[in-house]
Design an enzyme around this catalytic site. Structure first.
Site, PDB file in Angstrom:
ATOM      1  CD  GLU A 249     -18.695 -34.789 -70.924  1.00 15.09           C
ATOM      2  OE1 GLU A 249     -19.404 -35.763 -70.602  1.00 15.09           O
ATOM      3  OE2 GLU A 249     -19.122 -33.854 -71.629  1.00 15.09           O
TER       4      GLU A 249
ATOM      5  CE  LYS B 164     -25.329 -33.700 -70.967  1.00 15.68           C
ATOM      6  NZ  LYS B 164     -24.365 -34.714 -70.506  1.00 15.68           N
TER       7      LYS B 164
END
Length: 207
Positions: free
Chosen positions: A38, A128
């Site tokens: 990421e 998340k």
């Protein structure tokens, strides 16, 4: 894209240059350790970095964008080559639908059972839990007792010492920034140091 193929570990790279990001990704690619990477949007020249890293390593490592705060950021990230998007906040239905149409995996954040449930209702692929360490691993098992098994990623305070604990509690994925690599090793592109840190992390979570 099927989330069953999404790596269990996402390496979060925040604030680094293209060269610094590349040094980490090269080590990951060479190690054959299955990870996603990421690259956060609050990094310098980030869309150029995402594009270059995706072109060079996309066949080996899943490359995505993080800290996606709005629809514009999502669109630009996907155009640059991101295959998944993470956010520290909930994503709009517009963004979730836009990504679904393009087979881009979405990972918005949540902190409460209501936010988790709503994000999945809105079309999120993975949710998340952030900041996870503030809630503790028991939160993961507790929230899935009434809601059922869910594809949850824990981020925030996760490292080699506690990742296994969160997996055991029911997390499907972990996102780790400073919990794997020494920041100085990334800044200085210290390949031996990066390799040593990755090896130590692997031993901890697979022991």
């Amino acid at each position: 894209m099927d989330i069953r193929n999404f790596p269990k570990v996402t390496v979060i790279l925040r604030g680094y240059t293209y060269e610094q990001v590349r040094s980490v990704v090269e080590v990951l690619a060479e190690s054959k350790f299955e990870t996603a990477v990421e690259i956060t949007l609050n990094s310098p020249d980030v869309f150029n970095t995402i594009e270059k890293i995706s072109q060079a390593f996309g066949h080996q490592i899943m490359v995505g964008a993080g800290t996606v705060l709005n629809h514009e950021g999502a669109v630009k990230s996907i155009k640059a080559g991101a295959k998944f998007l993470l956010s520290p906040i909930m994503m709009s239905k517009e963004t979730l639908q836009y990504c679904k149409e393009r087979q881009i995996i979405t990972v918005p954040s949540a902190f409460t059972p209501t936010e988790i449930y709503q994000s999945f209702q809105d079309g999120a692929d993975i949710v998340k839990i952030f900041p996870a360490a503030r809630l503790g691993s028991k939160f993961i098992s507790d929230v899935q007792a009434p809601l059922g098994k869910l594809p949850l990623m824990v981020v925030g305070g996760i490292n080699g010492d506690n990742a296994a604990e969160y997996f055991k509690a029911g997390a499907s994925y972990v996102g780790i920034g400073s919990g794997i690599f020494n920041k100085e090793d990334i800044l200085n592109q210290n390949e031996p140091g990066l390799k040593e840190s990755l090896s130590l992390f692997q031993k901890k979570i697979f022991s």
